[in-house]
Design an enzyme around this catalytic site. Structure first.
Site, PDB file in Angstrom:
ATOM      1  N   SER A  81       0.830  -1.208   0.000  1.00  0.00           N
ATOM      2  CA  SER A  81       0.000   0.000   0.000  1.00  0.00           C
ATOM      3  C   SER A  81       0.856   1.246   0.000  1.00  0.00           C
ATOM      4  CB  SER A  81      -0.895   0.033   1.241  1.00  0.00           C
ATOM      5  OG  SER A  81      -1.640   1.242   1.237  1.00  0.00           O
ATOM      6  N   ASN A 107      -7.881  -1.910   2.638  1.00  0.00           N
ATOM      7  CA  ASN A 107      -8.621  -1.144   1.628  1.00  0.00           C
ATOM      8  C   ASN A 107     -10.064  -0.897   2.063  1.00  0.00           C
ATOM      9  OD1 ASN A 107      -6.258  -1.407   0.179  1.00  0.00           O
ATOM     10  ND2 ASN A 107      -7.302  -1.720  -1.752  1.00  0.00           N
ATOM     11  N   GLU A 133      -9.951   1.866   4.287  1.00  0.00           N
ATOM     12  CA  GLU A 133      -9.697   3.045   3.439  1.00  0.00           C
ATOM     13  C   GLU A 133     -11.032   3.581   2.877  1.00  0.00           C
ATOM     14  OE1 GLU A 133      -6.499   2.503   0.419  1.00  0.00           O
ATOM     15  OE2 GLU A 133      -8.000   3.067  -1.054  1.00  0.00           O
TER      16      GLU A 133
HETATM   17  C1  6PG Z   1      -3.273   1.403  -1.557  1.00  0.00           C
HETATM   18  C2  6PG Z   1      -4.628   1.536  -2.208  1.00  0.00           C
HETATM   19  C3  6PG Z   1      -4.675   0.931  -3.561  1.00  0.00           C
HETATM   20  C4  6PG Z   1      -6.057   0.935  -4.204  1.00  0.00           C
HETATM   21  C5  6PG Z   1      -6.580   2.287  -4.527  1.00  0.00           C
HETATM   22  C6  6PG Z   1      -7.845   2.316  -5.362  1.00  0.00           C
HETATM   23  O1  6PG Z   1      -3.270   0.849  -0.477  1.00  0.00           O
HETATM   24  O2  6PG Z   1      -2.267   1.876  -2.083  1.00  0.00           O
HETATM   25  O3  6PG Z   1      -5.553   0.863  -1.425  1.00  0.00           O
HETATM   26  O4  6PG Z   1      -4.242  -0.384  -3.435  1.00  0.00           O
HETATM   27  O5  6PG Z   1      -5.980   0.211  -5.364  1.00  0.00           O
HETATM   28  O6  6PG Z   1      -6.770   3.008  -3.375  1.00  0.00           O
HETATM   29  O7  6PG Z   1      -8.869   1.548  -4.869  1.00  0.00           O
HETATM   30  P1  6PG Z   1     -10.375   1.736  -5.430  1.00  0.00           P
HETATM   31  O8  6PG Z   1     -10.273   1.947  -6.909  1.00  0.00           O
HETATM   32  O9  6PG Z   1     -11.091   0.473  -5.105  1.00  0.00           O
HETATM   33  O10 6PG Z   1     -10.902   2.924  -4.728  1.00  0.00           O
END
Ligand code: 6PG
Length: 480
Positions: free
Chosen positions: A132, A190, A193
């Site tokens: 990440s 995620n 997130e």
């Molecule tokens: C990270 C993010 C990444 C993720 C994007 C987009 O940890 O760097 O989680 O892995 O792919 O944030 O995610 P979405 O397109 O599902 O919002």
């Protein structure tokens, strides 16, 4: 021509993330074999960044593999799903017993479990590794969540711990657990997130509706919040995005962007897995559904036309008190989201025998990743002090923050409901909190209904065993 085996690790798949992980490894002194399906990418990486460290370019997969020291460690950085399987199939015949394939993409943990099992049967290690931090993190120090065997971590750990973000001298990387553990933890990361971003978006919406404030003013509020308990990467970049002005129109950037949030799928996977495990991750679920709802343009248009004035006028009397209410409600809701996420990790760990260290997970999220935040240190402390904590909500620091926030939380959710401002994540988090702390839940009635229509039985509060009432007959009760 086969290269000499000099590279300590290899990266195949040199789109932005792969390229940046390879550069990060090279910058940290590791000799990195690099390969891409179309070799121009490999050449351009070496041409543009060859001076950052030692790269060993491989034109063919065979050359690439031959340039790796044994046991070989190959990072695969391609799209999740079929492309990952295709690269693995190409690699396997070229590898020898004890070699390691590392999948650093956002794979579903069930795919990782399947691949790990299949490769283990062929004498190979497979490490499903969550990474990440986006492009910048990959280059400058991501949070790394490796799964797989202890043997594979013995080779990968020293390299990954060196290239990961460091917080207080501690790397944001640890061996998460066997087979799918790393990708599972990344999936829940995620999910959190999603919840975190939805809560931030609701806070912004509330401030805008309640105060009639402009995005740039709200940016200042977020900047201020970032100096306190809410300090985090997402709050920091929220201030930047809200302060940004669109060059083409001179309007606030946030006002020229279509209000439909997209998703690549990890939030959905998190919710699906939580449903399977029976863990109520309501904040993450609401956040995921809120993104789906935002995309249902026709329904939104129809409802907007049918109910133009469903809310009341919102007059906030005391600006500072309201801002503080929203801040406290945001903090309390955010604690709920993290509590639910950690519950989910614990349940996954139990289900799949991963033995995941929850404190260790919080430790590696303190830096590098998208949800990095000051309060992850508190989560680490909470689980280090009491590994079997029933819920993060009752750990002293969080219990205090939640208790201090309850009146604000109720005011904000009630005011928003009156004014017709949607707050799915704020309200569902408050409902979750109230349900957890309730003396009695109406689930007793549900048990009664289930027994009534389907003889599903129920347990009594005063006696052991299961019972059934003859609802259609004389209503006598008998042990089931
Ligand atoms: C990270 C993010 C990444 C993720 C994007 C987009 O940890 O760097 O989680 O892995 O792919 O944030 O995610 P979405 O397109 O599902 O919002």
């Amino acid at each position: 021509m086969a290269e000499q085996a000099t590279a300590q690790i290899g990266v195949t798949g040199l789109a932005v993330m792969g390229r940046n992980v390879a550069r990060n490894l090279a910058r940290n002194g590791f000799t990195v074999a690099v390969h891409n399906r179309s070799p121009e990418r490999t050449r351009s990486l070496v041409a543009e960044h060859g001076d950052e460290g030692t790269f060993v370019p491989g034109e063919s997969m065979a050359d690439f593999v031959a340039s790796l020291e044994r046991p070989r460690a190959v990072i695969v950085m391609v799209k999740a799903g079929a492309p990952t399987d295709a690269v693995i199939d190409e690699l396997v015949p070229l590898l020898d017993e004890g070699d390691i394939i590392v999948d650093c993409g956002n794979a579903h943990f069930a795919d990782t479990r399947r691949r790990e099992e299949a490769l283990r049967a062929q004498g190979l290690h497979f490490s499903g590794t969550g990474v990440s931090g986006g492009e910048e993190g990959a280059l400058l120090g991501p949070s790394i969540m490796p799964g797989g065997s202890a043997e594979s971590y013995a080779k990968l750990g020293p390299m990954f711990e060196k290239i990961a973000a460091q917080v207080d001298g501690v790397p944001c990387c640890t061996h998460v657990g066997p087979d799918g553990a790393g990708h599972f933890v990344k999936m829940v990361h995620n999910g959190i997130e999603y919840a975190d971003m939805q809560l931030i978006a609701e806070a912004y919406d509330l401030l805008r509706a309640g105060l009639g404030a402009k995005p740039a003013e709200i940016a200042e509020i977020f900047r201020d919040w970032n100096g306190g308990e809410l300090e985090s990467f997402l709050i920091e970049i929220t201030a930047d995005v809200l302060a940004h002005t669109d060059a083409a129109t001179g309007r606030a950037f946030v006002d020229v962007v279509q209000d439909r949030a997209e998703q690549k799928g990890t939030g959905r996977w998190t919710v699906q897995s939580a449903l399977d495990l029976g863990i109520p991750i309501t904040g993450i679920a609401e956040a995921t559904f809120a993104r789906s709802l935002s995309g249902h343009v026709d329904q939104r248009e129809a409802a907007r036309r049918a109910f133009p004035d469903a809310g009341e006028q919102w007059q906030v009397a005391d600006r500072d008190a309201f801002v503080e209410d929203v801040r406290r409600a945001l903090l309390a809701s955010k604690i709920v989201a993290y509590a639910q996420g950690f519950d989910h990790i614990r349940a996954g760990s139990q289900e799949f025998n991963w033995d995941i260290d929850l404190g260790g997970t919080a430790t590696i999220w303190r830096g590098g990743c998208i949800i990095r935040a000051r309060f992850l240190d508190r989560i680490r402390e909470a689980y280090d002090e009491q590994p079997d904590l029933p819920t993060l909500l009752v750990a002293p620091y969080f219990a205090e923050a939640v208790a201090a926030g309850v009146p604000s939380w109720r005011r904000v959710v009630a005011d928003a409901a009156r004014a017709g401002v949607p707050t799915p994540a704020f309200s569902s988090s408050l409902a979750y909190f109230d349900a957890l702390r309730a003396e009695r839940l109406p689930a007793a009635l549900i048990q009664g209904l289930r027994d009534n229509f389907g003889a599903h039985t129920y347990q009594r509060v005063d006696r052991e065993g299961s019972f059934h009432t003859t609802w259609a007959g004389d209503k006598t009760e008998s042990p089931a």
